[in-house]
Design an enzyme around this catalytic site. Structure first.
Site, short mmCIF file in Angstrom:
data_model
loop_
_atom_site.label_atom_id
_atom_site.label_comp_id
_atom_site.label_asym_id
_atom_site.label_seq_id
_atom_site.Cartn_x
_atom_site.Cartn_y
_atom_site.Cartn_z
CB SER A 262 42.02 44.99 42.10
OG SER A 262 40.98 44.17 42.56
CE LYS A 263 44.42 36.11 42.51
NZ LYS A 263 45.61 35.60 41.82
NE ARG A 264 36.73 44.24 42.94
CZ ARG A 264 37.33 44.92 43.89
NH1 ARG A 264 37.77 44.31 44.97
NH2 ARG A 264 37.52 46.22 43.81
#
Length: 491
Positions: A262-264
């Site tokens: 996840s980029k998050r």
């Protein structure tokens, strides 16, 4: 509702007799590793079969669109050499290839399903999130039981509605996936998903079925999170009387055993990996093996080789874990396999981050780095001494393995300076000859001479290249000046 001629004309445009795959990203941000893998597998299926690879932009979720994201898609595919045969930028027989430009047809196809009894208008007032999720009790939904006449009358009166898929209450639906095999679900577990929203926009689950059929898509590659939607897709295909494509559901790419990438959470996108010094070819090779195996021990494959050997049987049902250390290994292998000219070209921007002096030959430095570099971003920190001699302590001249002592280092530097000054030409052969002459004169090992010259020239114990290469790249004047600085440390 359109007359049947309209639908028949659309059907005539569908290419037949060839494998056709599509990569259909939404322009909602960066190209993460899972997206890239989907694009790659989709491309390889088409190329292995001599078929067509189509790019379709699915931009109907207007609230999540990000400016510039479509450019990221084009740029990434171009850099990765995933050339598409049809798409928004080059056209094709089933254009347009941007979903928002196909809006006029979705409502007509949904109406066709309503006419066949495979869908119905729902006039109940619900929030958009409720409409999208389909979370309601079908048995209690009054609109499902409306007669066609009642439904038509309310629609004609201007009452707002969504169009929902009519899922059978009883029985089961079976679909086949190329990776997971036959999967059967009970129809009572499926919701009457929304096909057309109240504002007339199609949902993803409906638009992609219509588009895949009209574009003649034979193989649909997507994440295994869509397995639960496949039965509803099948029922749509059956409702239209269309041929069902082959499904290829791929298990997710994970950051670890428990978490998806996840980029998050800071996991890298394709562009991040390139910025971090990884080569596109290494990334493509590694991503191909995230959930797919060609069999055997070999791991390094060019894109052309992947086209030849790619087989759906090699795709695993198990999630793949993204291992940055493994990618680094791949990257180092690709760097070492490059020609010196190729490496110098990709390395130069990183060399110039560490070496600002234009008089220093970047290609000469690249020759020292190629066998010592794993990722390109390692390069600048190794080169700071070329621009300016760093501060260092005289204790660096002491090196047990090289047999270098303070006394021997001082003697070496004092004796090598006149030899360097007298050299007719400043090149590797001359520099090495001068140090060899001094070695023989002093009756010591070469390392006793080489070590203090390298320390004096670089001011560092760890450098790319040895004394000869560093002195040659610095040039005679700078080398002599730095050796003079070193001698002053012994005063």
């Amino acid at each position: 509702m359109k007359d049947m001629t309209w639908y028949e004309e659309n059907e005539k445009r569908i290419p037949v007799g060839e494998v056709r795959t599509r990569f259909a990203p939404s322009p909602t941000g960066y190209m993460h590793v899972g997206n890239l893998r989907t694009a790659l597998y989709t491309y390889l299926i088409a190329r292995h079969a001599g078929g067509k690879f189509i790019l379709r932009i699915e931009d109907t979720d207007r609230g999540r669109l990000i400016e510039g994201a479509t450019d990221v898609i084009y740029r990434t595919m171009e850099e990765c050499h995933l050339e598409h045969d049809e798409g928004p930028d080059i056209g094709g027989p089933v254009a347009p290839y941007i979903q928002s430009e196909r809006m006029a047809m979705y409502k007509d196809y949904a109406d066709l399903l309503v006419g066949k009894g495979c869908a119905y208008r729902c006039f109940c007032e619900r929030s958009e999130s409720e409409e999208d999720s389909g979370e309601f009790d079908r048995a209690d939904d009054p609109c499902r039981a409306l007669t066609r006449e009642e439904s038509d009358a309310r629609a004609s009166a201007g009452e707002p509605y969504v169009i929902r898929q009519r899922i059978p209450h009883e029985g089961t639906t079976t679909f086949h996936d190329e990776i997971f095999g036959d999967i059967t679900v009970e129809n009572k577990t499926l919701d009457d998903q929304v096909l057309i929203k109240r504002d007339g926009m199609p949902t993803y689950n409906f638009a992609n079925v219509v588009d895949d059929h009209l574009m003649g898509i034979t193989h649909v590659v997507r994440g295994s999170e869509y397995l639960s939607s496949a039965p509803k897709y099948n029922l749509l295909y059956e409702g239209f009387g269309w041929e069902i494509p082959k499904y290829v559901h791929c298990s997710p790419v994970m950051r670890d055993a428990h978490n998806k990438m996840s980029k998050r959470h800071g996991d890298p996108s394709y562009e991040d990996l390139i910025a971090q010094g990884y080569l596109t070819n290494a990334v493509i090779n590694y991503v191909a093996l995230l959930g797919w195996s060609p069999g055997g021990e070999r791991e390094i494959f060019s894109l052309d080789e992947l086209k030849e050997i790619f087989d759906l049987k090699g795709i695993s049902k198990s999630p793949a874990i993204f291992d940055l250390e493994k990618l680094t290994y791949f990257n180092a292998e690709y760097i070492r396999a490059m020609s010196p000219e190729e490496f110098a070209k990709v390395a130069e921007p990183f060399i110039r981050q560490g070496v600002k002096n234009p008089a220093i030959d970047a290609s000469a430095i690249a020759a020292l780095l190629q066998q010592r570099t794993e990722v390109l971003t390692d390069i600048p920190a190794k080169l700071d001494f070329f621009d300016a001699l760093p501060a260092y302590d005289v204790s660096l001249f002491v090196h047990q393995k090289s047999k270098s002592t303070l006394e021997s280092a001082k003697a070496v530097l004092a004796e090598i300076l006149p030899l360097f000054k007298a050299m007719p030409e400043w090149n590797d052969e001359g520099i090495l000859a001068a140090m060899t002459e001094l070695t023989e004169r002093m009756g010591v090992k070469k390392s006793v001479v080489m070590w203090p010259v390298r320390i004096a020239a670089a001011g560092k114990a760890v450098t790319p290249g040895g004394a000869v290469e560093i002195c040659r790249i610095l040039g005679r004047e700078e080398t002599i000046a730095r050796l003079g600085v070193a001698l002053e440390k012994f005063a």
